[in-house]
Scaffold this active site. Structure first.
Site, mmCIF file in Angstrom:
data_model
loop_
_atom_site.group_PDB
_atom_site.id
_atom_site.type_symbol
_atom_site.label_atom_id
_atom_site.label_comp_id
_atom_site.label_asym_id
_atom_site.label_seq_id
_atom_site.Cartn_x
_atom_site.Cartn_y
_atom_site.Cartn_z
ATOM 1 N N ASN A 12 0.871 -1.179 0.000
ATOM 2 C CA ASN A 12 0.000 0.000 0.000
ATOM 3 C C ASN A 12 0.911 1.233 0.000
ATOM 4 O OD1 ASN A 12 -1.788 2.059 0.531
ATOM 5 N ND2 ASN A 12 -2.277 1.382 2.624
ATOM 6 N N LYS A 14 0.089 4.237 -0.261
ATOM 7 C CA LYS A 14 -0.562 5.416 0.359
ATOM 8 C C LYS A 14 -0.346 6.630 -0.546
ATOM 9 C CE LYS A 14 -0.071 3.219 4.786
ATOM 10 N NZ LYS A 14 -0.042 3.341 6.239
ATOM 11 N N HIS A 99 -9.502 1.428 4.935
ATOM 12 C CA HIS A 99 -8.227 1.603 5.644
ATOM 13 C C HIS A 99 -8.439 2.569 6.808
ATOM 14 C CE1 HIS A 99 -4.119 2.662 6.576
ATOM 15 N NE2 HIS A 99 -3.753 1.565 5.942
ATOM 16 N N GLU A 101 -6.783 4.913 7.835
ATOM 17 C CA GLU A 101 -6.513 6.331 7.502
ATOM 18 C C GLU A 101 -7.723 6.954 6.805
ATOM 19 O OE1 GLU A 101 -2.765 5.545 5.603
ATOM 20 O OE2 GLU A 101 -1.905 5.058 7.552
ATOM 21 N N GLU A 166 -5.571 -4.852 10.713
ATOM 22 C CA GLU A 166 -4.503 -3.873 10.943
ATOM 23 C C GLU A 166 -4.791 -3.113 12.242
ATOM 24 O OE1 GLU A 166 -2.429 -2.649 7.057
ATOM 25 O OE2 GLU A 166 -4.224 -1.424 7.215
ATOM 26 N N GLY A 172 2.478 2.134 10.757
ATOM 27 C CA GLY A 172 3.484 3.184 10.593
ATOM 28 C C GLY A 172 4.238 3.534 11.858
ATOM 29 N N SER A 211 3.286 -2.295 10.373
ATOM 30 C CA SER A 211 4.728 -2.401 10.631
ATOM 31 C C SER A 211 5.319 -3.758 10.250
ATOM 32 C CB SER A 211 5.048 -2.050 12.091
ATOM 33 O OG SER A 211 4.691 -0.697 12.336
#
Ligand code: PGA
Length: 248
Positions: A12, A14, A99, A101, A166, A172, A211
Site C-alpha cells: 500500500n 498510500k 483503511h 486512515e 490492521e 506506521g 509495521s
C-alpha cells in the site's frame, strides 16, 4: 497460514509515489518474473494517478495492481472521487477499502465501507477490507468486540474478498502486536467468517498489516490463519517489499 490458501502480499503506497517511483515497481516485476509461479499472489496498491502506468509495467506478470479507495457509486456529481469502475478501467484488479486512515481522515464508517466493498465487487475488483482496533480499544480489552462489529458492519455478503487485520496503533509506528495477539485476532476472525459463510470462508485470505518489515515478516506469516500481509512503508522500496514477498 491457512491450509490450502495461497498467500497474498499486498503493498500500500498510500499518498506516495510520482512517475519516477515506478522504478521500484519495475524492479519488483523484474524480480518476480521467472520465480516459481503461483506460490503466492503479489499486489501493489499505488496512488490512482499511477494505476494505468503501473498496470502497463506489471503486464501479464504475477504482480497485480490495485487502488487504495473507491467511491460507492458508478459515476455522478462527486468532485474528486473515483469509482470502482474507473479503477478497474485503469487496469487495477483490486482495491483497498476501509483503511484506518480513510476511517480517520475522512470519517468513513462501516456502512460506507460495505457499500465501497460492494462497488468493488460490482466492478470486478477484489476488495481488500481493512479492520482493526485503536490503542484505547486494545487497552480496554475490546479488540475482539471491535473486530466483530467491524466485520458485521463493513463486510458485503460475498465471500470473494480479502480482509486485512490492521491494529491502528501498529500502522506506521514500528510497533507490532505479539504473535500470540495476532494469532488470537486471526483465529477469532476465521471463526466468525466460518459462522457467516460456512465452507466458503476457508477461501477468504486474512492479511495482517501494521509495521510488517523484511525482518519480522517470516514470523508473522507463520502464525496460524495469517494468509499474507498488507505492507505500507516497507512496500515503497522494492528490496524491502521483495524480502517480505520471499518470506511468504
Ligand atoms: P505500515 O502500514 O506497514 O507502514 O505500518 C500498513 C498499512 O497501513 O497498510
Amino acid at each position: 497460514m491457512t491450509p490450502g490458501i495461497k498467500p497474498l502480499i499486498a503493498g500500500n503506497w498510500k499518498m506516495n509515489g510520482l512517475t519516477a517511483s515506478l522504478m521500484q515497481l519495475r524492479t519488483i516485476v523484474g524480480a518476480r518474473t521467472g520465480q516459481a509461479a503461483g506460490r503466492r499472489d503479489v499486489l501493489v496498491c499505488v496512488p490512482a494517478t499511477l494505476i494505468q502506468a503501473a498496470a502497463g509495467i506489471a503486464g501479464d506478470s504475477d504482480v497485480l495492481i490495485g487502488g487504495q479507495d473507491c467511491h460507492a457509486e458508478v459515476s455522478g456529481a462527486h468532485t474528486g472521487d473515483i469509482s470502482a469502475e474507473m479503477i478497474a478501467d485503469s487496469g487495477a484488479r483490486a482495491v483497498i477499502v476501509g483503511h484506518s486512515e480513510r476511517r480517520t481522515d475522512h470519517g468513513e464508517g462501516n456502512s460506507l465501507i460495505r457499500a465501497k466493498a460492494e462497488a468493488a465487487l460490482r466492478a470486478g475488483l477484489l476488495p481488500v477490507i481493512c479492520i482493526g482496533e485503536t490503542l484505547a480499544e486494545r487497552q480496554a480489552q475490546r479488540t475482539l468486540d471491535v473486530l466483530d462489529a467491524q466485520l458485521d458492519g463493513s463486510l458485503p455478503a460475498s465471500a470473494a474478498i480479502v480482509i486485512a487485520y490492521e491494529p491502528v496503533w501498529a500502522i506506521g509506528t514500528g510497533l507490532t502486536p505479539t504473535l500470540g495477539n495476532i494469532a488470537e485476532a486471526h483465529g477469532f476472525l476465521r471463526e466468525r467468517l466460518a459462522a457467516r459463510h460456512g465452507e466458503r470462508a476457508n477461501a477468504i485470505r486474512l492479511l495482517y498489516g501494521g509495521s510488517v518489515k523484511p525482518d519480522n515478516a517470516a514470523e508473522i506469516l507463520a502464525v496460524e490463519h495469517v494468509d499474507g500481509a498488507l505492507v505500507g512503508g516497507a512496500s515503497l522500496k522494492a528490496g524491502d517489499f521483495l524480502g517480505i514477498c520471499n518470506a511468504a
